[in-house]
Design a protein around this motif. Structure first.
Motif, PDB file in Angstrom:
ATOM      1  N   VAL A   1      -6.169   6.168   8.874  1.00 43.37           N
ATOM      2  CA  VAL A   1      -6.730   6.223  10.221  1.00 43.37           C
ATOM      3  C   VAL A   1      -7.781   5.126  10.436  1.00 43.37           C
ATOM      4  O   VAL A   1      -7.900   4.550  11.517  1.00 43.37           O
ATOM      5  N   GLY A   2      -8.574   4.894   9.405  1.00 41.32           N
ATOM      6  CA  GLY A   2      -9.673   3.930   9.549  1.00 41.32           C
ATOM      7  C   GLY A   2     -10.908   4.563  10.162  1.00 41.32           C
ATOM      8  O   GLY A   2     -11.704   3.902  10.815  1.00 41.32           O
ATOM      9  N   ARG A   3     -11.061   5.889   9.955  1.00 34.07           N
ATOM     10  CA  ARG A   3     -12.260   6.591  10.447  1.00 34.07           C
ATOM     11  C   ARG A   3     -12.868   7.399   9.310  1.00 34.07           C
ATOM     12  O   ARG A   3     -12.187   8.249   8.727  1.00 34.07           O
TER      13      ARG A   3
ATOM     14  N   VAL B   1      -5.835   6.684   2.296  1.00 31.93           N
ATOM     15  CA  VAL B   1      -5.645   5.224   2.328  1.00 31.93           C
ATOM     16  C   VAL B   1      -6.885   4.531   2.907  1.00 31.93           C
ATOM     17  O   VAL B   1      -7.132   3.360   2.643  1.00 31.93           O
ATOM     18  N   GLY B   2      -7.684   5.244   3.647  1.00 32.95           N
ATOM     19  CA  GLY B   2      -8.798   4.624   4.386  1.00 32.95           C
ATOM     20  C   GLY B   2      -9.825   3.951   3.502  1.00 32.95           C
ATOM     21  O   GLY B   2     -10.107   4.398   2.388  1.00 32.95           O
ATOM     22  N   ILE B   3     -10.342   2.846   4.019  1.00 33.12           N
ATOM     23  CA  ILE B   3     -11.478   2.174   3.372  1.00 33.12           C
ATOM     24  C   ILE B   3     -12.479   1.904   4.489  1.00 33.12           C
ATOM     25  O   ILE B   3     -12.227   1.082   5.367  1.00 33.12           O
TER      26      ILE B   3
ATOM     27  N   LEU C   1      -3.625  18.070  16.141  1.00 36.95           N
ATOM     28  CA  LEU C   1      -3.452  17.315  14.897  1.00 36.95           C
ATOM     29  C   LEU C   1      -3.841  18.134  13.656  1.00 36.95           C
ATOM     30  O   LEU C   1      -3.137  18.115  12.643  1.00 36.95           O
TER      31      LEU C   1
ATOM     32  N   ARG D   1      -0.112   5.213  12.416  1.00 38.50           N
ATOM     33  CA  ARG D   1       1.232   4.660  12.612  1.00 38.50           C
ATOM     34  C   ARG D   1       1.223   3.134  12.616  1.00 38.50           C
ATOM     35  O   ARG D   1       1.938   2.494  13.374  1.00 38.50           O
ATOM     36  N   SER D   2       0.348   2.542  11.795  1.00 45.73           N
ATOM     37  CA  SER D   2       0.307   1.073  11.758  1.00 45.73           C
ATOM     38  C   SER D   2       1.554   0.527  11.077  1.00 45.73           C
ATOM     39  O   SER D   2       2.232   1.244  10.328  1.00 45.73           O
TER      40      SER D   2
ATOM     41  N   THR E   1      -2.529  -0.833  -4.428  1.00 54.36           N
ATOM     42  CA  THR E   1      -2.037  -1.905  -3.553  1.00 54.36           C
ATOM     43  C   THR E   1      -1.921  -3.219  -4.322  1.00 54.36           C
ATOM     44  O   THR E   1      -0.900  -3.904  -4.254  1.00 54.36           O
TER      45      THR E   1
ATOM     46  N   PHE F   1     -12.455  11.484   8.416  1.00 55.95           N
ATOM     47  CA  PHE F   1     -11.748  12.055   9.574  1.00 55.95           C
ATOM     48  C   PHE F   1     -11.054  13.373   9.203  1.00 55.95           C
ATOM     49  O   PHE F   1     -11.032  14.321   9.970  1.00 55.95           O
TER      50      PHE F   1
ATOM     51  N   THR G   1       0.831  -1.215   0.000  1.00 51.21           N
ATOM     52  CA  THR G   1       0.000   0.000   0.000  1.00 51.21           C
ATOM     53  C   THR G   1       0.867   1.267   0.000  1.00 51.21           C
ATOM     54  O   THR G   1       0.737   2.108  -0.902  1.00 51.21           O
TER      55      THR G   1
ATOM     56  N   HIS H   1      -0.866  10.369  15.386  1.00 50.62           N
ATOM     57  CA  HIS H   1      -1.607   9.200  15.884  1.00 50.62           C
ATOM     58  C   HIS H   1      -2.635   9.680  16.891  1.00 50.62           C
ATOM     59  O   HIS H   1      -2.857  10.896  17.023  1.00 50.62           O
ATOM     60  N   SER H   2      -3.221   8.729  17.616  1.00 52.72           N
ATOM     61  CA  SER H   2      -4.357   9.107  18.476  1.00 52.72           C
ATOM     62  C   SER H   2      -3.948   9.985  19.656  1.00 52.72           C
ATOM     63  O   SER H   2      -4.797  10.599  20.287  1.00 52.72           O
TER      64      SER H   2
HETATM   65  P1  NDP Z   1      -4.855   0.712  12.109  1.00 54.57           P
HETATM   66  O1  NDP Z   1      -6.163   0.633  12.829  1.00 54.57           O
HETATM   67  O2  NDP Z   1      -3.838  -0.340  12.301  1.00 54.57           O
HETATM   68  O3  NDP Z   1      -4.162   2.121  12.475  1.00 54.57           O
HETATM   69  C1  NDP Z   1      -4.921   3.279  12.542  1.00 54.57           C
HETATM   70  C2  NDP Z   1      -4.029   4.414  12.985  1.00 54.57           C
HETATM   71  O4  NDP Z   1      -4.834   5.577  13.076  1.00 54.57           O
HETATM   72  C3  NDP Z   1      -3.391   4.200  14.362  1.00 54.57           C
HETATM   73  O5  NDP Z   1      -2.034   4.547  14.335  1.00 54.57           O
HETATM   74  C4  NDP Z   1      -4.192   5.126  15.270  1.00 54.57           C
HETATM   75  O6  NDP Z   1      -3.435   5.710  16.305  1.00 54.57           O
HETATM   76  C5  NDP Z   1      -4.619   6.223  14.306  1.00 54.57           C
HETATM   77  N1  NDP Z   1      -5.825   6.845  14.791  1.00 54.57           N
HETATM   78  C6  NDP Z   1      -7.003   6.257  15.081  1.00 54.57           C
HETATM   79  N2  NDP Z   1      -7.874   7.174  15.550  1.00 54.57           N
HETATM   80  C7  NDP Z   1      -7.224   8.352  15.538  1.00 54.57           C
HETATM   81  C8  NDP Z   1      -7.571   9.668  15.899  1.00 54.57           C
HETATM   82  N3  NDP Z   1      -8.792   9.969  16.392  1.00 54.57           N
HETATM   83  N4  NDP Z   1      -6.650  10.657  15.764  1.00 54.57           N
HETATM   84  C9  NDP Z   1      -5.428  10.376  15.284  1.00 54.57           C
HETATM   85  N5  NDP Z   1      -5.028   9.150  14.924  1.00 54.57           N
HETATM   86  C10 NDP Z   1      -5.922   8.145  15.046  1.00 54.57           C
HETATM   87  O7  NDP Z   1      -5.241   0.889  10.588  1.00 54.57           O
HETATM   88  P2  NDP Z   1      -4.431   0.561   9.220  1.00 54.57           P
HETATM   89  O8  NDP Z   1      -3.221   1.399   9.129  1.00 54.57           O
HETATM   90  O9  NDP Z   1      -4.330  -0.901   9.057  1.00 54.57           O
HETATM   91  O10 NDP Z   1      -5.506   1.065   8.165  1.00 54.57           O
HETATM   92  C11 NDP Z   1      -5.924   2.409   8.109  1.00 54.57           C
HETATM   93  C12 NDP Z   1      -7.039   2.535   7.084  1.00 54.57           C
HETATM   94  O11 NDP Z   1      -6.504   2.180   5.806  1.00 54.57           O
HETATM   95  C13 NDP Z   1      -8.214   1.591   7.284  1.00 54.57           C
HETATM   96  O12 NDP Z   1      -9.379   2.243   6.848  1.00 54.57           O
HETATM   97  C14 NDP Z   1      -7.916   0.404   6.384  1.00 54.57           C
HETATM   98  O13 NDP Z   1      -9.083  -0.253   5.967  1.00 54.57           O
HETATM   99  C15 NDP Z   1      -7.264   1.118   5.229  1.00 54.57           C
HETATM  100  N6  NDP Z   1      -6.339   0.291   4.450  1.00 54.57           N
HETATM  101  C16 NDP Z   1      -6.434   0.398   3.109  1.00 54.57           C
HETATM  102  C17 NDP Z   1      -5.583  -0.304   2.291  1.00 54.57           C
HETATM  103  C18 NDP Z   1      -5.708  -0.109   0.818  1.00 54.57           C
HETATM  104  O14 NDP Z   1      -5.244  -0.939   0.062  1.00 54.57           O
HETATM  105  N7  NDP Z   1      -6.293   1.002   0.371  1.00 54.57           N
HETATM  106  C19 NDP Z   1      -4.599  -1.227   2.820  1.00 54.57           C
HETATM  107  C20 NDP Z   1      -4.494  -1.213   4.270  1.00 54.57           C
HETATM  108  C21 NDP Z   1      -5.365  -0.475   5.037  1.00 54.57           C
HETATM  109  P3  NDP Z   1      -2.821   4.864  17.550  1.00 54.57           P
HETATM  110  O15 NDP Z   1      -1.654   4.122  16.984  1.00 54.57           O
HETATM  111  O16 NDP Z   1      -2.435   5.901  18.520  1.00 54.57           O
HETATM  112  O17 NDP Z   1      -3.915   3.960  18.012  1.00 54.57           O
END
Ligand code: NDP
Length: 291
Positions: A211-213, A231-233, A197, A168-169, A268, A216, A143, A191-192
């Motif tokens: 972020v996965g939100r 990147v989010g889905i 931010l 930061r995943s 990806t 956001f 990705t 990150h969270s």
């Molecule tokens: P993770 O859940 O592993 O990581 C999410 C990150 O976002 C964490 O570092 C978290 O912080 C941070 N976060 C969450 N809430 C907040 C907030 N309120 N403020 C600031 N930071 C925040 O997710 P992934 O990295 O695996 O995936 C992210 C998104 O990307 C998802 O929607 C996933 O579906 C999508 N994705 C898409 C792909 C593609 O091919 N397009 C491939 C892989 C993922 P903290 O570490 O502090 O908890």
């Protein structure tokens, strides 16, 4: 809408074209690149992803094996399957589709570490993570590597740019930071627990949301003219996917932006194809592969 739309389809096609050429050259040299995808159980989203990977392989003349194991597969059985693929010189790439079923999900790390790093086309093995961290050659996570390739094809400067990554995943945020740093961007990871931010995000020439939100990143977090990579889905209704960016509003402010769907997801899969040919080529050069 002011922003240039960075179409995943367009850039994925370019990545696949290059990977297809390399695959053909390898075939001509007697090595037929081959990917083995292991899927455990029947997760509907995973099945869609695996189907897309298979289709991309077919398009590019890459062989693909789809190994469907029952949902009740034990850790030992899955490890034995990986061992067999590691030992098979005709298989160049191995991918275990995530998520794993509950009874083995806790062993995910151990399972992914079992894959021979030379065949780790997801780029998740600690050896490849370490190679990336020290700037040495290796297989990069698909990705973030696909996002970088898109920026390069689109002619968006990375060197000297201020890049902010939200997330930061291990699979997106951290490798993205290394890849941008490698190309001389000045990188900040949020990150969270990040304070202010929105203000940090507004400094970005390149803003990456992982972020996965849903939605956001709002328009006020985007610097005018910035490149926004979403990147989010996020599935917000049975048939509605949205990204981590409020696309319509952010596109009024950004200089360039990726849509969801139709953006990073396509990159990806394309990058996975490149990783399979890269793995096949490296194994050919090291000797001991079969076509
Ligand atoms: P993770 O859940 O592993 O990581 C999410 C990150 O976002 C964490 O570092 C978290 O912080 C941070 N976060 C969450 N809430 C907040 C907030 N309120 N403020 C600031 N930071 C925040 O997710 P992934 O990295 O695996 O995936 C992210 C998104 O990307 C998802 O929607 C996933 O579906 C999508 N994705 C898409 C792909 C593609 O091919 N397009 C491939 C892989 C993922 P903290 O570490 O502090 O908890």
């Amino acid at each position: 809408m002011a922003a240039r739309i960075l179409s995943g389809k367009e850039f994925a096609a370019k990545i696949k074209e290059a990977a297809g050429r390399r695959a053909a050259a390898l075939c001509a040299a007697g090595v037929h690149p081959r990917l083995a995808v292991i899927i455990v159980g029947a997760d509907p989203a995973s099945e869609v992803y695996v189907r897309n990977k298979r289709k991309a392989c077919e398009e590019l003349g890459i062989l693909s094996d789809h190994i469907a194991l029952p949902a009740e597969t034990t850790k030992a059985e899955l490890l034995a399957c990986i061992d067999a693929l590691n030992a098979d010189a005709g298989v160049h790439g191995i991918l275990v589709q995530l998520p794993l079923p509950a009874q083995i999900a806790a062993s995910e790390e151990e399972i992914l570490r079992r894959i021979d790093p030379r065949k780790d086309v997801d780029g998740f093995h600690p050896v490849n993570v370490g190679q990336l961290a020290i700037g040495a050659p290796g297989l990069r996570p698909c990705t973030p590597a696909g996002c970088i390739r898109m920026l390069e094809y689109a002619g968006i400067p990375i060197e000297g740019a201020r890049a902010v990554i939200i997330g930061r995943s291990n699979i997106v945020g951290k490798p993205m930071a290394h890849l941008l740093l490698e190309r001389n961007a000045t990188v900040t990871i949020c990150h969270s627990r990040t304070q202010n931010l929105a203000a940090v995000a507004r400094e970005a020439d390149i803003l990456v949301a992982a972020v996965g939100r849903p939605r956001f990143v709002t328009a006020d977090m985007v610097k005018p003219g910035a490149t926004v990579i979403d990147v989010g889905i996020n599935r917000i209704a049975p048939k509605q996917l949205v990204g981590d960016v409020d696309f319509d509003a952010a596109a009024e402010v950004a200089g360039a932006i990726t849509p969801v769907p139709g953006g990073v997801g396509l990159l990806t899969v394309a990058m996975l194809m490149e990783n399979v040919v890269q793995a096949a080529q490296a194994q050919m050069e090291q000797g001991g592969v079969e076509g």
